[in-house]
Design a protein around this motif. Structure first.
Motif, PDB file in Angstrom:
ATOM      1  N   GLN A 173       0.822  -1.208   0.000  1.00 57.34           N
ATOM      2  CA  GLN A 173       0.000   0.000   0.000  1.00 57.34           C
ATOM      3  C   GLN A 173       0.857   1.259   0.000  1.00 57.34           C
ATOM      4  O   GLN A 173       0.549   2.240  -0.684  1.00 57.34           O
ATOM      5  CB  GLN A 173      -0.944  -0.005   1.222  1.00 57.34           C
ATOM      6  CG  GLN A 173      -2.144   0.940   1.087  1.00 57.34           C
ATOM      7  CD  GLN A 173      -2.949   0.683  -0.175  1.00 57.34           C
ATOM      8  OE1 GLN A 173      -3.314  -0.461  -0.473  1.00 57.34           O
ATOM      9  NE2 GLN A 173      -3.216   1.730  -0.955  1.00 57.34           N
ATOM     10  N   ALA A 174       1.960   1.212   0.760  1.00 51.68           N
ATOM     11  CA  ALA A 174       2.853   2.381   0.804  1.00 51.68           C
ATOM     12  C   ALA A 174       3.425   2.679  -0.580  1.00 51.68           C
ATOM     13  O   ALA A 174       3.537   3.845  -0.979  1.00 51.68           O
ATOM     14  CB  ALA A 174       3.988   2.141   1.799  1.00 51.68           C
ATOM     15  N   VAL A 175       3.769   1.620  -1.319  1.00 53.16           N
ATOM     16  CA  VAL A 175       4.315   1.855  -2.668  1.00 53.16           C
ATOM     17  C   VAL A 175       3.248   2.507  -3.552  1.00 53.16           C
ATOM     18  O   VAL A 175       3.530   3.467  -4.281  1.00 53.16           O
ATOM     19  CB  VAL A 175       4.833   0.535  -3.291  1.00 53.16           C
ATOM     20  CG1 VAL A 175       5.246   0.754  -4.741  1.00 53.16           C
ATOM     21  CG2 VAL A 175       6.004  -0.023  -2.485  1.00 53.16           C
ATOM     22  N   LEU A 176       2.018   2.016  -3.454  1.00 55.19           N
ATOM     23  CA  LEU A 176       0.950   2.610  -4.280  1.00 55.19           C
ATOM     24  C   LEU A 176       0.647   4.045  -3.847  1.00 55.19           C
ATOM     25  O   LEU A 176       0.454   4.926  -4.682  1.00 55.19           O
ATOM     26  CB  LEU A 176      -0.325   1.762  -4.179  1.00 55.19           C
ATOM     27  CG  LEU A 176      -0.254   0.354  -4.771  1.00 55.19           C
ATOM     28  CD1 LEU A 176      -1.619  -0.320  -4.693  1.00 55.19           C
ATOM     29  CD2 LEU A 176       0.237   0.361  -6.218  1.00 55.19           C
ATOM     30  N   ASP A 177       0.626   4.282  -2.537  1.00 61.41           N
ATOM     31  CA  ASP A 177       0.290   5.622  -2.033  1.00 61.41           C
ATOM     32  C   ASP A 177       1.382   6.649  -2.311  1.00 61.41           C
ATOM     33  O   ASP A 177       1.132   7.855  -2.249  1.00 61.41           O
ATOM     34  CB  ASP A 177       0.046   5.568  -0.511  1.00 61.41           C
ATOM     35  CG  ASP A 177      -1.219   4.800  -0.165  1.00 61.41           C
ATOM     36  OD1 ASP A 177      -2.028   4.542  -1.079  1.00 61.41           O
ATOM     37  OD2 ASP A 177      -1.388   4.441   1.019  1.00 61.41           O
ATOM     38  N   ASN A 178       2.598   6.171  -2.538  1.00 59.14           N
ATOM     39  CA  ASN A 178       3.724   7.089  -2.761  1.00 59.14           C
ATOM     40  C   ASN A 178       4.332   6.858  -4.139  1.00 59.14           C
ATOM     41  O   ASN A 178       5.543   6.911  -4.330  1.00 59.14           O
ATOM     42  CB  ASN A 178       4.793   6.877  -1.679  1.00 59.14           C
ATOM     43  CG  ASN A 178       4.295   7.250  -0.308  1.00 59.14           C
ATOM     44  OD1 ASN A 178       4.316   8.418   0.070  1.00 59.14           O
ATOM     45  ND2 ASN A 178       3.805   6.278   0.439  1.00 59.14           N
ATOM     46  N   ARG A 179       3.458   6.616  -5.093  1.00 59.92           N
ATOM     47  CA  ARG A 179       3.912   6.255  -6.445  1.00 59.92           C
ATOM     48  C   ARG A 179       4.838   7.294  -7.059  1.00 59.92           C
ATOM     49  O   ARG A 179       5.645   6.979  -7.923  1.00 59.92           O
ATOM     50  CB  ARG A 179       2.681   6.090  -7.356  1.00 59.92           C
ATOM     51  CG  ARG A 179       2.421   4.662  -7.764  1.00 59.92           C
ATOM     52  CD  ARG A 179       1.457   4.585  -8.930  1.00 59.92           C
ATOM     53  NE  ARG A 179       2.046   3.879 -10.060  1.00 59.92           N
ATOM     54  CZ  ARG A 179       2.639   4.477 -11.090  1.00 59.92           C
ATOM     55  NH1 ARG A 179       2.699   5.787 -11.150  1.00 59.92           N
ATOM     56  NH2 ARG A 179       3.160   3.772 -12.067  1.00 59.92           N
ATOM     57  N   ASP A 180       4.690   8.552  -6.619  1.00 59.62           N
ATOM     58  CA  ASP A 180       5.540   9.601  -7.204  1.00 59.62           C
ATOM     59  C   ASP A 180       7.006   9.419  -6.835  1.00 59.62           C
ATOM     60  O   ASP A 180       7.888   9.859  -7.576  1.00 59.62           O
ATOM     61  CB  ASP A 180       5.046  10.993  -6.780  1.00 59.62           C
ATOM     62  CG  ASP A 180       5.012  11.175  -5.270  1.00 59.62           C
ATOM     63  OD1 ASP A 180       4.741  10.188  -4.549  1.00 59.62           O
ATOM     64  OD2 ASP A 180       5.262  12.298  -4.809  1.00 59.62           O
ATOM     65  N   ILE A 181       7.277   8.754  -5.695  1.00 62.66           N
ATOM     66  CA  ILE A 181       8.689   8.605  -5.303  1.00 62.66           C
ATOM     67  C   ILE A 181       9.109   7.141  -5.109  1.00 62.66           C
ATOM     68  O   ILE A 181      10.294   6.848  -5.115  1.00 62.66           O
ATOM     69  CB  ILE A 181       9.035   9.408  -4.026  1.00 62.66           C
ATOM     70  CG1 ILE A 181       8.127   9.012  -2.849  1.00 62.66           C
ATOM     71  CG2 ILE A 181       8.955  10.901  -4.302  1.00 62.66           C
ATOM     72  CD1 ILE A 181       8.595   9.586  -1.507  1.00 62.66           C
ATOM     73  N   ARG A 346       8.822   7.753 -14.325  1.00 57.35           N
ATOM     74  CA  ARG A 346       8.012   8.706 -13.571  1.00 57.35           C
ATOM     75  C   ARG A 346       8.031  10.113 -14.185  1.00 57.35           C
ATOM     76  O   ARG A 346       7.176  10.920 -13.868  1.00 57.35           O
ATOM     77  CB  ARG A 346       8.508   8.809 -12.116  1.00 57.35           C
ATOM     78  CG  ARG A 346       8.296   7.557 -11.285  1.00 57.35           C
ATOM     79  CD  ARG A 346       6.813   7.295 -11.057  1.00 57.35           C
ATOM     80  NE  ARG A 346       6.607   6.189 -10.143  1.00 57.35           N
ATOM     81  CZ  ARG A 346       6.545   4.901 -10.500  1.00 57.35           C
ATOM     82  NH1 ARG A 346       6.688   4.564 -11.781  1.00 57.35           N
ATOM     83  NH2 ARG A 346       6.337   3.965  -9.605  1.00 57.35           N
ATOM     84  N   VAL A 347       9.029  10.392 -15.001  1.00 56.23           N
ATOM     85  CA  VAL A 347       9.183  11.736 -15.572  1.00 56.23           C
ATOM     86  C   VAL A 347       9.344  11.584 -17.073  1.00 56.23           C
ATOM     87  O   VAL A 347      10.315  10.984 -17.549  1.00 56.23           O
ATOM     88  CB  VAL A 347      10.433  12.441 -14.988  1.00 56.23           C
ATOM     89  CG1 VAL A 347      10.569  13.845 -15.559  1.00 56.23           C
ATOM     90  CG2 VAL A 347      10.376  12.473 -13.464  1.00 56.23           C
ATOM     91  N   GLU A 348       8.392  12.097 -17.815  1.00 58.04           N
ATOM     92  CA  GLU A 348       8.437  11.938 -19.268  1.00 58.04           C
ATOM     93  C   GLU A 348       9.697  12.584 -19.850  1.00 58.04           C
ATOM     94  O   GLU A 348      10.021  13.730 -19.506  1.00 58.04           O
ATOM     95  CB  GLU A 348       7.200  12.557 -19.906  1.00 58.04           C
ATOM     96  CG  GLU A 348       6.926  11.956 -21.263  1.00 58.04           C
ATOM     97  CD  GLU A 348       5.666  12.512 -21.907  1.00 58.04           C
ATOM     98  OE1 GLU A 348       5.616  12.499 -23.143  1.00 58.04           O
ATOM     99  OE2 GLU A 348       4.776  12.959 -21.180  1.00 58.04           O
ATOM    100  N   GLY A 349      10.383  11.847 -20.681  1.00 58.41           N
ATOM    101  CA  GLY A 349      11.566  12.393 -21.347  1.00 58.41           C
ATOM    102  C   GLY A 349      12.845  12.299 -20.532  1.00 58.41           C
ATOM    103  O   GLY A 349      13.912  12.671 -21.017  1.00 58.41           O
ATOM    104  N   MET A 350      12.749  11.803 -19.296  1.00 55.56           N
ATOM    105  CA  MET A 350      13.954  11.715 -18.472  1.00 55.56           C
ATOM    106  C   MET A 350      14.950  10.755 -19.114  1.00 55.56           C
ATOM    107  O   MET A 350      14.559   9.713 -19.632  1.00 55.56           O
ATOM    108  CB  MET A 350      13.605  11.226 -17.072  1.00 55.56           C
ATOM    109  CG  MET A 350      14.706  11.454 -16.068  1.00 55.56           C
ATOM    110  SD  MET A 350      14.148  10.953 -14.427  1.00 55.56           S
ATOM    111  CE  MET A 350      14.441   9.204 -14.548  1.00 55.56           C
ATOM    112  N   GLY A 351      16.218  11.122 -19.102  1.00 55.19           N
ATOM    113  CA  GLY A 351      17.224  10.269 -19.730  1.00 55.19           C
ATOM    114  C   GLY A 351      17.397  10.555 -21.208  1.00 55.19           C
ATOM    115  O   GLY A 351      18.100   9.829 -21.901  1.00 55.19           O
ATOM    116  N   THR A 352      16.740  11.629 -21.694  1.00 56.57           N
ATOM    117  CA  THR A 352      16.890  12.028 -23.097  1.00 56.57           C
ATOM    118  C   THR A 352      17.261  13.515 -23.162  1.00 56.57           C
ATOM    119  O   THR A 352      17.219  14.220 -22.158  1.00 56.57           O
ATOM    120  CB  THR A 352      15.586  11.844 -23.897  1.00 56.57           C
ATOM    121  OG1 THR A 352      14.718  12.962 -23.654  1.00 56.57           O
ATOM    122  CG2 THR A 352      14.866  10.563 -23.507  1.00 56.57           C
ATOM    123  N   LEU A 353      17.580  13.961 -24.364  1.00 58.05           N
ATOM    124  CA  LEU A 353      17.816  15.397 -24.577  1.00 58.05           C
ATOM    125  C   LEU A 353      16.890  15.914 -25.671  1.00 58.05           C
ATOM    126  O   LEU A 353      17.295  16.736 -26.491  1.00 58.05           O
ATOM    127  CB  LEU A 353      19.273  15.654 -24.984  1.00 58.05           C
ATOM    128  CG  LEU A 353      20.329  15.633 -23.875  1.00 58.05           C
ATOM    129  CD1 LEU A 353      21.684  15.995 -24.465  1.00 58.05           C
ATOM    130  CD2 LEU A 353      19.989  16.584 -22.737  1.00 58.05           C
TER     131      LEU A 353
END
Ligand SMILES: [Zn+2]
Length: 403
Positions: A173-181, A346-353
């Protein structure tokens, strides 16, 4: 001949000093940050050429052959440097000051180019609020985590399987509730620690991940359990870390043959991660795996306070070890940016330029010379090239060792 007009006083007569300033300044200052003259490397789309990068509001605004120098508020001359996506280290321990192994991300990021840090199992679900408040929120870098589902104490009176069964629901539940991190759970598997990290414990984790539909990262070390048993429990999106270890619970035997189930696991989408650490990266095993056509999906350090002064040091040093083993820089970079960025997801485009992507940028350089690199078992090589980071930006802001 018409008389010369004083532009400033002309504007002041129209709208006062404020108008004069903004109108005069506008054409020259379009971008918060302009990185000029570098060699761009974006492995997500195979983009490799000399160009300028403009950043606005924390995002890549433009990548063009020549962007006028006047258009940048802050201008960096990256001549001779590789302008790369910020490095993404999928296996770190950065819950500093509160957990035994934790290092502080930002000072290391400033010198190593790691703009995204994933803590791999330094804490249980009940320490998530502290992780958010004291680690994630104040950091200049991006930080995520996998929470562990095993007792932090080595007290032999605590049975790990019982502990895990008792904490399954709260952890999921903690993983689902804190999906942003939080990205999933971290498990240790293997015979070290007196067999506390058993096959039965991993099965509890499998049930949890199926029920809550979250991924797990499993650390492998010493058999038992055997490699095929562990891999059978791993599904698409799960991560096997310490994959290039030289131990009995590893991917390759002494003759260089992949152990049963390894290729099948990759084929169904299991991710194989380096997780160097104090004990888990072995040059001979890594060489055998590369010879068998099995490069890592993601390169990571497993950095913590017992290996930061060697043999791990940082992400560029770990990347250099794979360069030395014969992988191309572009292959190494993809596995240190774009691939782990997709795992984090979690972040669109992360790891790209790409334009629109977050302006997480590392200015790297490949140095020529003679560099001694050491693995976890003290095997040393002399590398002819090494990767170093010169400057790093996260969300468009330069990462500083101290604020
Ligand atoms: Zn670790």
């Amino acid at each position: 001949m018409a008389p010369m007009v004083d532009r400033r006083s002309f504007l002041q007569t129209l709208g006062g000093a404020a108008a004069a300033t903004s109108l005069a300044a506008q054409p020259a200052r379009r971008y918060d940050l302009l990185i000029r003259n570098g060699e761009i490397r974006d492995p997500s789309r195979g983009y490799k050429q000399r160009a300028d990068v403009a950043v606005n509001d924390g995002r890549i605004a433009a990548i063009e052959a020549a962007i006028p120098v006047e258009s940048g508020i802050e201008v960096i001359d990256a001549k001779g440097l590789l302008v790369c996506p910020g490095l993404v280290d999928l296996h770190t321990h950065c819950y500093h000051s509160a957990t035994g192994l934790g290092v502080e991300a930002d000072p290391i990021a400033a010198r190593s180019g790691v703009t995204t840090w994933v803590d791999a199992g330094s804490f249980g679900y009940d320490q998530t609020p502290g992780f958010r408040r004291f680690i994630v929120q104040p950091a200049q870098t991006r930080i995520f985590g996998y929470v562990y589902l095993y007792p932090s104490s080595r007290n032999p009176d605590i049975d790990p399987v019982k502990y895990a069964r008792g904490n399954v629901r709260a952890t999921g539940q903690a993983v689902l509730d804190n999906r942003d991190i939080l990205l999933g759970i971290k498990m240790q598997v293997g015979a070290n620690m007196n067999g506390r990290y058993s096959y039965d414990l991993l099965k509890v984790a499998r049930e949890l991940c199926d029920e809550f539909r979250i991924p797990m990262m499993a650390h492998i070390s010493f058999a038992p359990p055997e490699t095929p048993q562990v891999l059978e429990l791993m599904k698409a999106g799960d991560i096997v870390t310490h994959a290039y270890n030289g131990h009995t619970l590893g991917l390759v035997d002494r003759e260089g043959k992949l152990r049963p189930g390894v290729q099948q696991a990759r084929a169904r989408g299991v991710v194989f991660d380096v997780g160097h650490g104090l004990g888990s990266f072995n040059f001979p095993a890594a060489r055998r795996l590369l010879d068998a056509g099995f490069p890592p999906d993601t390169i990571s350090t497993d950095i913590y306070n017992l290996n930061i002064n060697g043999p791990v040091y940082d992400m560029p040093t770990t990347m250099s070890k794979f360069l030395h083993l014969g992988m191309s820089f572009d292959d190494v970079l993809a596995r240190s940016t774009w691939n782990p960025g997709k795992v984090v997801n979690r972040v669109e485009g992360m790891g790209t330029l790409t334009p629109g992507a977050p302006a997480d940028i590392a200015l790297l350089e490949i140095e020529d010379g003679e560099f001694r690199l050491v693995d976890s078992q003290k095997n040393a090589v002399t590398a002819k090239r090494r990767v170093v980071s010169r400057l790093a930006f996260c969300r468009g802001k330069r990462i500083r060792a101290t604020l």
